[in-house]
Design an enzyme around this catalytic site. Structure first.
Site, PDB file in Angstrom:
ATOM      1  N   GLU A 144      29.090  33.766  25.852  1.00 48.22           N
ATOM      2  CA  GLU A 144      28.038  32.848  25.382  1.00 48.22           C
ATOM      3  C   GLU A 144      28.438  32.040  24.150  1.00 48.22           C
ATOM      4  O   GLU A 144      28.260  32.510  23.016  1.00 48.22           O
ATOM      5  CB  GLU A 144      26.748  33.620  25.062  1.00 48.22           C
ATOM      6  N   LYS A 167      27.280  31.708  29.622  1.00 46.27           N
ATOM      7  CA  LYS A 167      25.911  31.460  29.149  1.00 46.27           C
ATOM      8  C   LYS A 167      25.995  30.402  28.068  1.00 46.27           C
ATOM      9  O   LYS A 167      26.747  30.550  27.096  1.00 46.27           O
ATOM     10  CB  LYS A 167      25.297  32.744  28.594  1.00 46.27           C
TER      11      LYS A 167
HETATM   12  P1  13P Z   1      17.017  32.245  23.585  1.00 47.10           P
HETATM   13  O1  13P Z   1      16.684  31.912  25.021  1.00 47.10           O
HETATM   14  O2  13P Z   1      15.822  32.613  22.769  1.00 47.10           O
HETATM   15  O3  13P Z   1      17.884  31.198  22.966  1.00 47.10           O
HETATM   16  O4  13P Z   1      17.872  33.591  23.614  1.00 47.10           O
HETATM   17  C1  13P Z   1      18.854  33.768  24.552  1.00 47.10           C
HETATM   18  C2  13P Z   1      19.952  34.618  24.027  1.00 47.10           C
HETATM   19  O5  13P Z   1      20.315  35.599  24.634  1.00 47.10           O
HETATM   20  C3  13P Z   1      20.612  34.226  22.776  1.00 47.10           C
HETATM   21  O6  13P Z   1      21.775  34.987  22.587  1.00 47.10           O
END
Ligand code: 13P
Length: 342
Positions: free
Chosen positions: A177, A219
């Protein structure tokens, strides 16, 4: 005994019309969110809250996986069921956030590096035993004057790649991510430029570390203008910029891309997801992995009170269902009115 393979976990996570619930807020983050609603952040309340989320009836019909925080994966429900077992019983794959948050990147003003590689191999083995089938590591890239620097992007890409390689070694599916933050007044074009550059750097690092791209998920956020720019692009503009960025930077061998919500409003995130997911012929599956955009209405309805559990579950159930429809491109705004509690 776990009989899952990376392929079966990915198939489950990317099941048609489903997405991931991110419920992995660290201690400081959940404390901030609870505090805004006057809820004390103690172990009992955190457990009660996560338990109510995971017990929502029918949640597994639109939620394929849930990302847990270290405390939660070790907790049992008030009825004595380990949280990962509760999720499995709902048909939801348990996952775990394994990074340990961000710290200032030395010598780089206003930039951050994600920590948590120390002892990671051992922690992964333990999480696997506790029932986790996938992992997540979040890197943050801020946009501002003179940033992001290549140094920051490279440092974070390197950490993401080591995390991914270790997760695959441990038999789990890494969710890689890199989040491009929405803070600032930058344009959507600047966000697209930064996201494209950062994703290319991340995939270079992953290849150098011999990460199997077929056995991971990406992600990241939608391509959006900075929050302070006060620009509100229509969903078609967001979809066009986001998909152009992905086509230029995400290899076709990656099976899926899951979206974080990043501070967008819950309804806005669903609308944009719906438009993006209408695009045909993409090499990857797209779905959501929302934290706030799934949970905010539920947390607001709950307010820490046992009497509000049903209302909170109804609010979560509605957001989960509507995002599940958005992934199929069949969400419509009028569906928001069907249940008043959202
Ligand atoms: P948000 O959808 O609130 O941005 O959180 C997703 C997430 O896993 C951030 O690491």
């Amino acid at each position: 005994m776990t009989t899952d393979t990376p392929e079966s976990t990915i198939r489950a996570l990317l099941a048609e019309g489903k997405g991931i619930l991110a419920a992995d807020e660290s201690f400081p983050t959940i404390e901030r969110r609870f505090k805004e609603l006057g809820i004390a952040s103690n172990e009992r309340n955190r457990r009660a809250y996560r338990q109510l989320l995971f017990k929502t009836r029918g949640l597994g019909e639109s939620i394929s996986g849930a990302i847990l925080f270290d405390e939660t994966i070790r907790q049992r429900t008030s009825g004595g069921v380990p949280m990962p077992e509760l999720l499995e019983a709902q048909g939801i794959v348990p996952g775990i956030k394994v990074d340990e948050g961000t710290a200032p990147l030395p010598a780089f003003d206003h930039e951050k590096i994600t920590q948590g590689t120390d002892g990671l191999r051992e922690r992964l083995a333990e999480y696997r035993k506790l029932g986790a089938r996938f992992t997540k590591w979040r890197a943050v890239i801020a946009i501002g004057e003179g940033i992001p620097t290549e140094g920051c992007i490279e440092a974070n890409a390197g950490a993401l790649a080591l995390f991914a390689a270790l997760s695959q070694e441990a038999g789990m599916v890494p969710i890689v991510e890199p989040e491009i933050l929405m803070d600032g007044d930058h344009s959507i074009a600047r966000c697209e430029e930064v996201a494209t550059f950062a994703l290319k750097a991340v995939f270079n690092a992953l290849s150098r570390r011999r990460v199997v791209l077929e056995n991971m998920l990406l992600k990241t956020g939608m391509v959006l203008p900075g929050e302070e720019s006060r620009k509100r692009p229509d969903p078609a503009t967001v979809a066009e910029a986001t998909l152009r960025c992905f086509r230029r930077s995400v290899p076709a061998s990656v099976p899926g891309i899951v979206f974080l919500s990043g501070g967008q409003g819950a309804i806005e995130a669903t609308q944009r997801l719906n438009t993006i997911c209408r695009e045909k012929g993409l090499p990857w599956k797209l779905t959501f992995s929302f934290g706030r955009a799934l949970q905010d209405p539920a947390m607001k309805a709950w307010k820490g009170s046992r009497g509000n559990v049903a209302a909170a579950q109804e609010a979560l159930g509605l957001r989960a269902r509507l995002n599940g429809l958005a992934v199929r491109g069949s969400y419509e705004g009028r569906m928001e009115k069907a249940k008043p509690s959202a």
